[in-house]
Write a protein that holds these residues in place. Structure first.
Motif, PDB file in Angstrom:
ATOM      1  N   SER A 206       0.854  -1.182   0.000  1.00  0.00           N
ATOM      2  CA  SER A 206       0.000   0.000   0.000  1.00  0.00           C
ATOM      3  C   SER A 206       0.895   1.239   0.000  1.00  0.00           C
ATOM      4  O   SER A 206       1.766   1.377   0.856  1.00  0.00           O
TER       5      SER A 206
ATOM      6  N   THR B 244      -2.561   3.498  -3.064  1.00  0.00           N
ATOM      7  CA  THR B 244      -2.490   2.631  -4.235  1.00  0.00           C
ATOM      8  C   THR B 244      -2.038   1.267  -3.737  1.00  0.00           C
ATOM      9  O   THR B 244      -1.058   1.168  -2.995  1.00  0.00           O
TER      10      THR B 244
ATOM     11  N   TYR C  45      -1.063  -2.848  -4.529  1.00  0.00           N
ATOM     12  CA  TYR C  45      -0.661  -3.850  -5.517  1.00  0.00           C
ATOM     13  C   TYR C  45       0.034  -5.014  -4.807  1.00  0.00           C
ATOM     14  O   TYR C  45       0.314  -4.947  -3.603  1.00  0.00           O
TER      15      TYR C  45
ATOM     16  N   SER D 221       3.326   2.738  -7.892  1.00  0.00           N
ATOM     17  CA  SER D 221       2.169   1.933  -8.289  1.00  0.00           C
ATOM     18  C   SER D 221       2.518   0.516  -8.718  1.00  0.00           C
ATOM     19  O   SER D 221       1.647  -0.195  -9.217  1.00  0.00           O
TER      20      SER D 221
END
Length: 237
Positions: free
Chosen positions: A123, A131, A133, A168
């Motif tokens: 995060s 964001t 992933y 990201s």
């Protein structure tokens, strides 16, 4: 690790070691404090201090504090603070959290990265919402990359790929040993291993003495304003 320069260039400044998937080392880290001069165009504009300390239970804190001391860097009151908390997991470092704060008289920037290893999730929040992933084994952050690279060189690596958590996604930063040079810095004269980043078209060179220091004795990069860092001192408790 972020370097100071004029305000408009601040966004591009990671000590660009910003860099096998996880780096491996046979033993746990050793605490240290290292100080650097930051130069631009041959003139000193600031100073940076790296600090590594144990927090217990195979956890560590690695910090970088930078301060503008001359020129525009001083005039605008530039300062930055980066702190990584990582675990030492089976001979390798894995980031658990990373915090970055930059201040000038004109603006502030921040980034908070958290890696949930049980959920395999990253995060990243810069103040506008996170964001999220997926993580990968051995994931580190840009602040920890210089230290990771130094340990990989200490273990005899000639090429190094580091999975780095950026805004990201996971960025696999690639480096190679490009030769050996005699390097003169305030901390002394060294025969150093020169390493280049190979996955970027921006100029980047760093010089290490891996059997002596886990961080570079000198670093030069074009990104962020043609900056040079030179080691001033290295101390262990």
């Amino acid at each position: 690790m972020t370097i100071l320069t004029s305000p408009r260039k601040l966004a591009g400044l990671a000590l660009a070691l910003s860099t096998t998937a996880a780096f491996a080392a046979p033993s746990s880290p050793t605490p240290f404090t290292a100080t650097y001069q930051v130069l631009q165009g041959g003139e000193m504009i600031g100073e940076a201090t790296l600090h590594l300390a144990s927090t217990g239970d195979n956890r560590w804190e690695y910090s970088n504090q930078s301060q503008g001391t001359a020129g525009l860097a001083a005039a605008f009151g530039l300062s930055s603070n980066e702190t990584t908390r990582f675990r030492w997991n089976q001979g390798a470092a894995e980031t658990e959290s990373y915090d970055y704060r930059m201040n000038t008289g004109l603006k502030k920037k921040q980034r908070h990265t958290k890696i949930d290893w049980s959920a395999h999730q990253v995060s990243v929040d810069e103040g506008k919402g996170p964001t999220v992933y997926a993580s990968v084994p051995g994931l580190i952050d840009r602040n920890l990359a210089p230290f990771a690279l130094g340990l990989a060189l200490r273990d005899g690596k000639q090429t190094v790929t580091l999975p780095v958590a950026v805004r990201s996604n996971v960025e696999n930063q690639q480096f190679k040993v490009a030769g050996k040079d005699n390097v003169q810095v305030p901390a002394g004269r060294f025969e150093a291993v020169r390493i280049e980043r190979t996955d970027s078209d921006k100029s980047f060179n760093a010089w290490y003495v891996p059997q002596k220091y886990p961080v570079p004795v000198k670093l030069s990069q074009s990104e962020g304003g043609n900056l040079v860092l030179q080691l001033v001192s290295y101390r262990q408790p």
